[in-house]
Design a protein around this motif. Structure first.
Motif, PDB file in Angstrom:
ATOM      1  N   THR A  35       1.018  62.878  12.718  1.00 56.45           N
ATOM      2  CA  THR A  35       0.415  64.166  13.063  1.00 56.45           C
ATOM      3  C   THR A  35       1.301  64.874  14.073  1.00 56.45           C
ATOM      4  O   THR A  35       1.568  64.353  15.161  1.00 56.45           O
ATOM      5  CB  THR A  35      -1.000  63.980  13.642  1.00 56.45           C
ATOM      6  N   VAL A  36       1.749  66.065  13.704  1.00 59.25           N
ATOM      7  CA  VAL A  36       2.620  66.858  14.572  1.00 59.25           C
ATOM      8  C   VAL A  36       1.769  67.879  15.307  1.00 59.25           C
ATOM      9  O   VAL A  36       1.086  68.703  14.690  1.00 59.25           O
ATOM     10  CB  VAL A  36       3.714  67.569  13.749  1.00 59.25           C
ATOM     11  N   GLY A  37       1.784  67.819  16.627  1.00 61.44           N
ATOM     12  CA  GLY A  37       1.077  68.791  17.438  1.00 61.44           C
ATOM     13  C   GLY A  37       1.994  69.931  17.847  1.00 61.44           C
ATOM     14  O   GLY A  37       3.202  69.906  17.599  1.00 61.44           O
ATOM     15  N   SER A  38       1.427  70.940  18.463  1.00 54.69           N
ATOM     16  CA  SER A  38       2.207  72.090  18.895  1.00 54.69           C
ATOM     17  C   SER A  38       3.273  71.681  19.909  1.00 54.69           C
ATOM     18  O   SER A  38       2.958  71.156  20.974  1.00 54.69           O
ATOM     19  CB  SER A  38       1.282  73.137  19.520  1.00 54.69           C
ATOM     20  N   GLY A  39       4.515  71.900  19.553  1.00 49.63           N
ATOM     21  CA  GLY A  39       5.614  71.603  20.451  1.00 49.63           C
ATOM     22  C   GLY A  39       5.798  70.135  20.734  1.00 49.63           C
ATOM     23  O   GLY A  39       6.449  69.764  21.710  1.00 49.63           O
ATOM     24  N   ALA A  40       5.243  69.254  19.891  1.00 54.54           N
ATOM     25  CA  ALA A  40       5.248  67.826  20.187  1.00 54.54           C
ATOM     26  C   ALA A  40       6.085  67.048  19.181  1.00 54.54           C
ATOM     27  O   ALA A  40       6.346  67.506  18.069  1.00 54.54           O
ATOM     28  CB  ALA A  40       3.823  67.281  20.203  1.00 54.54           C
ATOM     29  N   GLU A  41       6.479  65.842  19.592  1.00 58.70           N
ATOM     30  CA  GLU A  41       7.215  64.937  18.724  1.00 58.70           C
ATOM     31  C   GLU A  41       6.318  63.777  18.334  1.00 58.70           C
ATOM     32  O   GLU A  41       5.701  63.143  19.188  1.00 58.70           O
ATOM     33  CB  GLU A  41       8.462  64.414  19.439  1.00 58.70           C
ATOM     34  N   ALA A  42       6.235  63.510  17.025  1.00 59.27           N
ATOM     35  CA  ALA A  42       5.472  62.362  16.540  1.00 59.27           C
ATOM     36  C   ALA A  42       6.444  61.229  16.222  1.00 59.27           C
ATOM     37  O   ALA A  42       7.590  61.470  15.840  1.00 59.27           O
ATOM     38  CB  ALA A  42       4.679  62.745  15.295  1.00 59.27           C
ATOM     39  N   HIS A  43       5.984  60.001  16.387  1.00 59.99           N
ATOM     40  CA  HIS A  43       6.835  58.825  16.168  1.00 59.99           C
ATOM     41  C   HIS A  43       6.195  57.907  15.133  1.00 59.99           C
ATOM     42  O   HIS A  43       4.996  57.646  15.168  1.00 59.99           O
ATOM     43  CB  HIS A  43       7.031  58.044  17.473  1.00 59.99           C
ATOM     44  N   VAL A  44       7.013  57.442  14.204  1.00 55.42           N
ATOM     45  CA  VAL A  44       6.590  56.417  13.256  1.00 55.42           C
ATOM     46  C   VAL A  44       7.658  55.335  13.287  1.00 55.42           C
ATOM     47  O   VAL A  44       8.825  55.597  12.975  1.00 55.42           O
ATOM     48  CB  VAL A  44       6.438  56.975  11.828  1.00 55.42           C
ATOM     49  N   ASP A  45       7.262  54.129  13.673  1.00 53.62           N
ATOM     50  CA  ASP A  45       8.226  53.051  13.877  1.00 53.62           C
ATOM     51  C   ASP A  45       7.975  51.931  12.865  1.00 53.62           C
ATOM     52  O   ASP A  45       6.934  51.266  12.909  1.00 53.62           O
ATOM     53  CB  ASP A  45       8.111  52.502  15.304  1.00 53.62           C
ATOM     54  N   PHE A  46       8.938  51.753  11.968  1.00 55.13           N
ATOM     55  CA  PHE A  46       8.850  50.699  10.944  1.00 55.13           C
ATOM     56  C   PHE A  46       9.719  49.519  11.340  1.00 55.13           C
ATOM     57  O   PHE A  46      10.839  49.683  11.826  1.00 55.13           O
ATOM     58  CB  PHE A  46       9.339  51.207   9.588  1.00 55.13           C
ATOM     59  N   THR A  47       9.201  48.316  11.123  1.00 56.08           N
ATOM     60  CA  THR A  47       9.986  47.093  11.279  1.00 56.08           C
ATOM     61  C   THR A  47       9.986  46.362   9.937  1.00 56.08           C
ATOM     62  O   THR A  47       8.921  46.120   9.353  1.00 56.08           O
ATOM     63  CB  THR A  47       9.375  46.177  12.361  1.00 56.08           C
ATOM     64  N   LEU A  48      11.196  46.055   9.439  1.00 56.92           N
ATOM     65  CA  LEU A  48      11.298  45.298   8.187  1.00 56.92           C
ATOM     66  C   LEU A  48      10.875  43.852   8.444  1.00 56.92           C
ATOM     67  O   LEU A  48      11.412  43.174   9.337  1.00 56.92           O
ATOM     68  CB  LEU A  48      12.713  45.332   7.652  1.00 56.92           C
ATOM     69  N   THR A  49       9.899  43.364   7.673  1.00 55.10           N
ATOM     70  CA  THR A  49       9.419  41.983   7.841  1.00 55.10           C
ATOM     71  C   THR A  49       9.940  41.059   6.765  1.00 55.10           C
ATOM     72  O   THR A  49       9.863  39.831   6.899  1.00 55.10           O
ATOM     73  CB  THR A  49       7.886  41.967   7.834  1.00 55.10           C
ATOM     74  N   SER A  50      10.475  41.605   5.658  1.00 55.09           N
ATOM     75  CA  SER A  50      11.132  40.775   4.634  1.00 55.09           C
ATOM     76  C   SER A  50      12.075  41.657   3.835  1.00 55.09           C
ATOM     77  O   SER A  50      11.871  42.870   3.708  1.00 55.09           O
ATOM     78  CB  SER A  50      10.100  40.137   3.694  1.00 55.09           C
ATOM     79  N   ILE A  51      13.126  41.033   3.289  1.00 47.48           N
ATOM     80  CA  ILE A  51      14.108  41.737   2.455  1.00 47.48           C
ATOM     81  C   ILE A  51      14.460  40.832   1.274  1.00 47.48           C
ATOM     82  O   ILE A  51      14.662  39.628   1.446  1.00 47.48           O
ATOM     83  CB  ILE A  51      15.398  42.060   3.243  1.00 47.48           C
ATOM     84  N   GLY A  52      14.541  41.435   0.086  1.00 43.52           N
ATOM     85  CA  GLY A  52      14.921  40.660  -1.090  1.00 43.52           C
ATOM     86  C   GLY A  52      15.836  41.461  -1.998  1.00 43.52           C
ATOM     87  O   GLY A  52      15.935  42.675  -1.897  1.00 43.52           O
ATOM     88  N   PHE A  53      16.513  40.758  -2.905  1.00 48.39           N
ATOM     89  CA  PHE A  53      17.427  41.412  -3.844  1.00 48.39           C
ATOM     90  C   PHE A  53      17.057  41.025  -5.277  1.00 48.39           C
ATOM     91  O   PHE A  53      16.516  39.957  -5.523  1.00 48.39           O
ATOM     92  CB  PHE A  53      18.875  40.989  -3.569  1.00 48.39           C
TER      93      PHE A  53
END
Length: 310
Positions: free
Chosen positions: A292-310
């Motif tokens: 959610t972006v507020g007026s004049g504000a910065e929103a943060h979404v922080d992802f951490t990879l918990t598994s990786i496959g090929f």
């Protein structure tokens, strides 16, 4: 015909002379108009010629006489080059104090280039439209109802008026042209496209951004070293209308990568992560995640990879 990036001294001179002649310059404020493109990844090109831009409202002491021209020199630009950016369409124009309800954009021509039927096709307002590339083949019509007459209305965020006072050293207005929502195929088999613009405006001080980060869970590495890195991942932002924008992650430290979506109007956005081809992964956050972006504000979404496959 000018391009957007050529609007420098000539445009400043034109707008400056216009307002000095009309208003005397004494108590006027300076207004800069920035143009940006909402998220979108459907079109190859979306070129328009903007021939006039003006504010509508009430100049102080002159109710009903609020039409103030900001631009009268035609400008041709590819709107897709403005994604996650904002270019000055008008800079430091002198505007008399007052309350302004909307902007009007007069668009006198344009073309779009889209992927269709296994190839690339061009739809233009006219086969002789000056903004077309040299030698371009026009495959169909692009209609722009009323765009060249009364102009396209740009309402300000939440239908709020923009108040300009003599105390304003600088007033910056952001115009967000949603390309993905503004062009659509006409119903039936006519082969025509129609521009029904979705354009929103806001004081730039009220725009915001979404910063998305991506990092590996402690102890997690890529199963096959060198085949993929976090720099190969991308962040995807989707607005309330369904328009998408994709940005690659870039390194800020050895462990954290960032994608920053800028010049966003207040509202709720969906954020996701896309991996390089052939890579599967999971994250600690459910995807897509809401921001959610507020007026004049910065929103943060922080992802951490918990598994990786090929």
């Amino acid at each position: 015909m000018s391009s957007l990036r050529q609007l420098t001294s000539s445009l400043l001179m034109a707008t400056g002379l216009l307002f000095l002649a009309a208003c005397g310059g004494g108590d006027n404020a300076r207004v800069t108009l920035k143009l940006t493109d909402a998220p979108g990844d459907t079109f190859e090109k979306a070129v328009v010629t903007i021939s006039k831009v003006y504010l509508k409202g009430d100049v102080d002491g002159e109710e009903g006489k609020g039409d103030v021209v900001l631009l009268s020199e035609p400008v041709t630009t590819d709107l897709l080059t403005l994604a996650n950016d904002a270019a000055d369409l008008v800079k430091d124009a002198e505007v008399p104090p007052g309350r302004y309800k909307e902007l009007r954009f007069v668009i006198t021509g344009g073309y779009i280039q889209v992927k269709q039927d296994g190839g690339s096709r061009i739809f233009a307002t006219s086969p002789s439209y000056e903004g077309l590339p040299e030698g371009a083949q026009v495959d169909g019509d692009l209609q722009m109802p009323s765009a060249a007459s009364s102009g396209l209305k740009v309402k300000f965020d939440k239908d709020a008026d923009v108040t300009i006072t003599s105390d304003d050293d600088q007033k910056v207005i952001l115009v967000d042209f949603d390309v993905a929502q503004s062009f659509g195929k006409e119903a039936g088999n006519s082969g025509k496209w129609v521009m029904r613009p979705v354009i929103k405006g806001a004081d730039l001080q009220f725009s915001g951004n979404v910063e998305v980060t991506l990092q590996l869970q402690d102890g997690l590495g890529f199963p096959v070293p060198g085949t993929a890195q976090l720099s190969g991942f991308s962040a995807v932002l989707v607005n309330a209308d369904g328009s998408r924008e994709t940005l690659p992650f870039t390194a800020t430290t050895s462990a954290v990568f960032v994608a920053d979506f800028k010049y966003l109007l207040p509202g709720t956005y969906q954020v996701d992560v896309v991996a390089p081809e052939g890579v599967s992964f999971t994250t600690d956050l459910a995807r897509p995640a809401a921001a959610t972006v507020g007026s004049g504000a910065e929103a943060h979404v922080d992802f951490t990879l918990t598994s990786i496959g090929f």
